[in-house]
Design a protein around this motif. Structure first.
Motif, PDB file in Angstrom:
ATOM      1  N   ALA A   1       0.992  -1.289   0.058  1.00 45.30           N
ATOM      2  CA  ALA A   1      -0.059  -0.027   0.017  1.00 45.30           C
ATOM      3  C   ALA A   1       0.706   1.278  -0.181  1.00 45.30           C
ATOM      4  CB  ALA A   1      -0.819  -0.069   1.134  1.00 45.30           C
ATOM      5  N   ASN A   2       1.903   1.094   0.816  1.00 43.74           N
ATOM      6  CA  ASN A   2       2.886   2.300   0.805  1.00 43.74           C
ATOM      7  C   ASN A   2       3.634   2.573  -0.595  1.00 43.74           C
ATOM      8  OD1 ASN A   2       4.253   4.473   2.043  1.00 43.74           O
ATOM      9  ND2 ASN A   2       5.974   3.355   2.553  1.00 43.74           N
ATOM     10  N   ARG A   3       3.955   1.551  -1.275  1.00 42.23           N
ATOM     11  CA  ARG A   3       4.275   1.741  -2.572  1.00 42.23           C
ATOM     12  C   ARG A   3       3.336   2.502  -3.572  1.00 42.23           C
ATOM     13  NH1 ARG A   3       4.269  -0.530  -7.155  1.00 42.23           N
ATOM     14  NH2 ARG A   3       2.873  -2.268  -6.759  1.00 42.23           N
ATOM     15  N   LEU A   4       2.301   1.638  -3.566  1.00 47.97           N
ATOM     16  CA  LEU A   4       1.245   2.225  -4.395  1.00 47.97           C
ATOM     17  C   LEU A   4       0.884   3.761  -4.040  1.00 47.97           C
ATOM     18  CD1 LEU A   4      -1.196  -0.768  -4.445  1.00 47.97           C
ATOM     19  CD2 LEU A   4       0.228   0.136  -6.222  1.00 47.97           C
ATOM     20  N   VAL A   5       0.744   3.916  -2.924  1.00 49.34           N
ATOM     21  CA  VAL A   5       0.478   5.458  -2.627  1.00 49.34           C
ATOM     22  C   VAL A   5       1.479   6.239  -3.171  1.00 49.34           C
ATOM     23  CG1 VAL A   5       0.292   7.183  -0.564  1.00 49.34           C
ATOM     24  CG2 VAL A   5      -1.169   5.032  -0.608  1.00 49.34           C
ATOM     25  N   ALA A   6       2.836   5.930  -2.838  1.00 50.41           N
ATOM     26  CA  ALA A   6       4.009   6.804  -3.329  1.00 50.41           C
ATOM     27  C   ALA A   6       4.283   6.995  -4.702  1.00 50.41           C
ATOM     28  CB  ALA A   6       5.180   6.186  -2.894  1.00 50.41           C
ATOM     29  N   GLU A   7       3.572   5.827  -5.555  1.00 52.38           N
ATOM     30  CA  GLU A   7       3.273   5.866  -7.023  1.00 52.38           C
ATOM     31  C   GLU A   7       2.350   6.733  -7.535  1.00 52.38           C
ATOM     32  OE1 GLU A   7       2.078   2.198  -9.700  1.00 52.38           O
ATOM     33  OE2 GLU A   7       4.436   1.804  -8.651  1.00 52.38           O
ATOM     34  N   GLN A   8       1.296   6.777  -6.894  1.00 51.15           N
ATOM     35  CA  GLN A   8       0.083   7.527  -7.413  1.00 51.15           C
ATOM     36  C   GLN A   8      -0.098   8.962  -6.847  1.00 51.15           C
ATOM     37  OE1 GLN A   8      -3.670   5.028  -6.949  1.00 51.15           O
ATOM     38  NE2 GLN A   8      -2.508   3.320  -7.751  1.00 51.15           N
TER      39      GLN A   8
ATOM     40  N   SER B   1       1.655  12.521  -5.258  1.00 44.54           N
ATOM     41  CA  SER B   1       3.046  13.453  -4.643  1.00 44.54           C
ATOM     42  C   SER B   1       2.652  14.060  -3.378  1.00 44.54           C
ATOM     43  CB  SER B   1       3.197  14.115  -5.860  1.00 44.54           C
ATOM     44  OG  SER B   1       4.354  14.868  -5.643  1.00 44.54           O
ATOM     45  N   PHE B   2       3.436  14.032  -2.579  1.00 42.36           N
ATOM     46  CA  PHE B   2       3.056  14.758  -1.240  1.00 42.36           C
ATOM     47  C   PHE B   2       4.286  15.580  -1.028  1.00 42.36           C
ATOM     48  CE2 PHE B   2       1.120  10.704  -0.377  1.00 42.36           C
ATOM     49  CZ  PHE B   2      -0.302  11.368  -0.242  1.00 42.36           C
ATOM     50  N   GLU B   3       4.639  16.472  -2.388  1.00 40.24           N
ATOM     51  CA  GLU B   3       5.692  17.565  -2.224  1.00 40.24           C
ATOM     52  C   GLU B   3       4.986  18.778  -1.454  1.00 40.24           C
ATOM     53  OE1 GLU B   3       8.728  17.363  -2.845  1.00 40.24           O
ATOM     54  OE2 GLU B   3       8.576  15.125  -3.470  1.00 40.24           O
ATOM     55  N   SER B   4       5.463  19.012  -0.139  1.00 33.89           N
ATOM     56  CA  SER B   4       5.002  20.059   0.457  1.00 33.89           C
ATOM     57  C   SER B   4       5.794  21.479   0.418  1.00 33.89           C
ATOM     58  CB  SER B   4       4.887  19.918   1.945  1.00 33.89           C
ATOM     59  OG  SER B   4       5.905  19.564   2.367  1.00 33.89           O
ATOM     60  N   GLY B   5       7.044  21.235  -0.099  1.00 36.63           N
ATOM     61  CA  GLY B   5       7.885  22.381  -0.359  1.00 36.63           C
ATOM     62  C   GLY B   5       8.519  22.739   1.085  1.00 36.63           C
TER      63      GLY B   5
END
Length: 81
Positions: A50-57, A59-63
């Motif tokens: 699930a972690n791999r799928l979330v990271a793949e789908q 983007s949590f780039e917050s700056g």
């Protein structure tokens, strides 16, 4: 939401899925995570995937850049003064 609702959801999931991991947070206890699973090995496998799928789908780039400080380093700096 109560623990009864989590147990109800778990009953439905376990009827249809042999392997499952259920992770939930109750609104009245936001600091507690409720974890139910069919086996400890399933928890590791499903959460890793699930972690791999979330990271793949997503983007949590917050700056923001997070800086972690060790307590030992902070204590040593306090001792200087």
């Amino acid at each position: 939401m109560s623990l009864e609702k989590i147990e109800d959801a778990l009953a439905i999931i376990s009827e249809h899925c042999e392997h499952y991991t259920l992770i939930a947070v109750l609104p009245e206890y936001p600091e507690e995570v409720q974890l139910r699973h069919s086996s400890p090995f399933v928890v590791e496998g499903l959460t890793t995937e699930a972690n791999r799928l979330v990271a793949e789908q997503y983007s949590f780039e917050s700056g923001f850049e997070y800086v972690w400080e060790d307590e030992d380093e902070v204590d040593e700096e306090d001792d200087i003064f």
